[in-house]
Scaffold this motif. Structure first.
Motif, PDB file in Angstrom:
ATOM      1  N   LEU A   1       0.831  -1.203   0.000  1.00 59.48           N
ATOM      2  CA  LEU A   1       0.000   0.000   0.000  1.00 59.48           C
ATOM      3  C   LEU A   1       0.869   1.257   0.000  1.00 59.48           C
ATOM      4  CD1 LEU A   1      -2.825   1.336   0.255  1.00 59.48           C
ATOM      5  CD2 LEU A   1      -2.517   1.190   2.735  1.00 59.48           C
ATOM      6  N   PHE A   2       1.901   1.275   0.832  1.00 58.71           N
ATOM      7  CA  PHE A   2       2.783   2.439   0.890  1.00 58.71           C
ATOM      8  C   PHE A   2       3.659   2.552  -0.359  1.00 58.71           C
ATOM      9  CE2 PHE A   2       1.331   2.564   5.184  1.00 58.71           C
ATOM     10  CZ  PHE A   2       1.337   3.919   5.482  1.00 58.71           C
ATOM     11  N   LEU A   3       4.010   1.427  -0.952  1.00 56.03           N
ATOM     12  CA  LEU A   3       4.732   1.480  -2.224  1.00 56.03           C
ATOM     13  C   LEU A   3       3.853   2.086  -3.314  1.00 56.03           C
ATOM     14  CD1 LEU A   3       6.621  -1.958  -2.198  1.00 56.03           C
ATOM     15  CD2 LEU A   3       7.568   0.319  -1.728  1.00 56.03           C
ATOM     16  N   HIS A   4       2.552   1.785  -3.258  1.00 51.26           N
ATOM     17  CA  HIS A   4       1.611   2.406  -4.204  1.00 51.26           C
ATOM     18  C   HIS A   4       1.492   3.914  -3.950  1.00 51.26           C
ATOM     19  CE1 HIS A   4       0.191  -0.909  -6.615  1.00 51.26           C
ATOM     20  NE2 HIS A   4      -0.001  -1.644  -5.525  1.00 51.26           N
ATOM     21  N   HIS A   5       1.511   4.312  -2.686  1.00 55.39           N
ATOM     22  CA  HIS A   5       1.512   5.752  -2.374  1.00 55.39           C
ATOM     23  C   HIS A   5       2.756   6.414  -2.958  1.00 55.39           C
ATOM     24  CE1 HIS A   5      -2.000   5.428   0.048  1.00 55.39           C
ATOM     25  NE2 HIS A   5      -1.419   4.911   1.120  1.00 55.39           N
ATOM     26  N   ALA A   6       3.899   5.735  -2.835  1.00 52.96           N
ATOM     27  CA  ALA A   6       5.147   6.259  -3.402  1.00 52.96           C
ATOM     28  C   ALA A   6       5.022   6.404  -4.918  1.00 52.96           C
ATOM     29  CB  ALA A   6       6.323   5.351  -3.046  1.00 52.96           C
ATOM     30  N   MET A   7       4.398   5.427  -5.562  1.00 52.20           N
ATOM     31  CA  MET A   7       4.194   5.496  -7.012  1.00 52.20           C
ATOM     32  C   MET A   7       3.294   6.679  -7.377  1.00 52.20           C
ATOM     33  SD  MET A   7       4.947   4.150  -9.961  1.00 52.20           S
ATOM     34  CE  MET A   7       5.323   2.412  -9.919  1.00 52.20           C
ATOM     35  N   GLY A   8       2.264   6.907  -6.592  1.00 53.18           N
ATOM     36  CA  GLY A   8       1.391   8.062  -6.826  1.00 53.18           C
ATOM     37  C   GLY A   8       2.148   9.373  -6.707  1.00 53.18           C
ATOM     38  N   SER A   9       2.997   9.482  -5.707  1.00 46.48           N
ATOM     39  CA  SER A   9       3.811  10.688  -5.543  1.00 46.48           C
ATOM     40  C   SER A   9       4.797  10.845  -6.694  1.00 46.48           C
ATOM     41  CB  SER A   9       4.572  10.640  -4.214  1.00 46.48           C
ATOM     42  OG  SER A   9       3.678  10.664  -3.132  1.00 46.48           O
ATOM     43  N   LEU A  10       5.321   9.740  -7.186  1.00 49.83           N
ATOM     44  CA  LEU A  10       6.226   9.797  -8.336  1.00 49.83           C
ATOM     45  C   LEU A  10       5.499  10.340  -9.560  1.00 49.83           C
ATOM     46  CD1 LEU A  10       8.940   9.213  -9.701  1.00 49.83           C
ATOM     47  CD2 LEU A  10       8.144   6.858 -10.053  1.00 49.83           C
ATOM     48  N   LYS A  11       4.273   9.908  -9.781  1.00 47.67           N
ATOM     49  CA  LYS A  11       3.491  10.414 -10.921  1.00 47.67           C
ATOM     50  C   LYS A  11       3.218  11.908 -10.755  1.00 47.67           C
ATOM     51  CE  LYS A  11       3.434   6.619 -13.077  1.00 47.67           C
ATOM     52  NZ  LYS A  11       4.339   6.481 -14.225  1.00 47.67           N
ATOM     53  N   GLU A  12       2.992  12.331  -9.529  1.00 48.47           N
ATOM     54  CA  GLU A  12       2.810  13.749  -9.248  1.00 48.47           C
ATOM     55  C   GLU A  12       4.071  14.527  -9.614  1.00 48.47           C
ATOM     56  OE1 GLU A  12       1.656  16.605  -5.432  1.00 48.47           O
ATOM     57  OE2 GLU A  12       1.614  14.429  -5.190  1.00 48.47           O
TER      58      GLU A  12
END
Length: 156
Positions: free
Chosen positions: A101-112
C-alpha cells in the motif's frame, strides 16, 4: 550483525529444501526470512533512487522563479520527499499488504513529480537537458518501483 547473516542464510536454505521436498508453496519461516531481507529501506535500490531524485529536484528547484517558492517549487519538493518517505514508512509496517500500500503511495507521488516536471518545462523553468535528466530518473525509478511492488506481492 555478522552472526545474524549466516543464521539467516542457513534458515533460508533449510526452508527452501523443505519447500522443494514437500512441495509446499508457503512456509512460515521462508516468509519470515523474505520479510527480514525486504524491509530494511536503506538497502533498497528504489529508496536510493528516490533519494537521488530528491537531490536532483532540490538542486534544480533553486533556479525556479522566486514567485514560485510557495507554488510549484514547494509542491515538487514535497512530492519528491513523499516518494522516499512512503517507501521508508512502508518498510516499518508489519505486513506485506501494508508495505505494498505504501509502495503504491510512493508510485502516486512519483506520478505527481512527473507531472510537475512536465509543467516546469512548459512554463520555461527547465531547459531540455534538465527536463530529460529528471524525466529519465523518474522513469527509471518508476520501473524499479513497479517491479518491486510485484515482487513484494508475490511473497504473499
Amino acid at each position: 550483525m555478522l552472526a545474524v547473516k549466516p543464521l539467516v542464510w542457513w534458515l533460508a536454505t533449510l526452508s527452501l529444501v523443505v519447500v522443494l521436498r514437500t512441495g509446499l508453496r508457503k512456509l512460515f519461516i521462508f516468509d519470515f526470512i523474505s520479510c527480514f531481507i525486504v524491509k530494511d529501506f536503506k538497502r533498497l535500490d528504489i529508496w536510493r533512487l528516490s533519494i537521488d531524485l530528491n537531490k536532483k529536484i532540490y538542486g534544480i528547484a533553486r533556479g525556479f522563479p522566486r514567485e514560485e517558492i510557495y507554488g510549484l517549487t514547494s509542491q515538487i519538493k514535497r512530492a519528491t520527499i513523499s516518494i522516499s518517505s512512503n517507501i521508508a514508512e512502508g518498510c516499518g509496517r508489519s505486513t506485506n499488504k501494508d508495505f505494498v500500500l505504501f509502495l503504491h503511495h510512493a508510485m502516486g507521488s512519483l506520478k505527481e513529480v512527473e507531472c510537475q516536471i512536465f509543467l516546469a518545462k512548459e512554463l520555461g523553468f527547465l531547459d531540455e537537458k534538465e527536463f530529460n535528466n529528471l524525466s529519465d530518473g523518474a522513469l527509471a525509478l518508476g520501473r524499479k518501483l513497479s517491479g518491486y511492488i510485484d515482487y513484494v506481492k508475490g511473497l504473499d
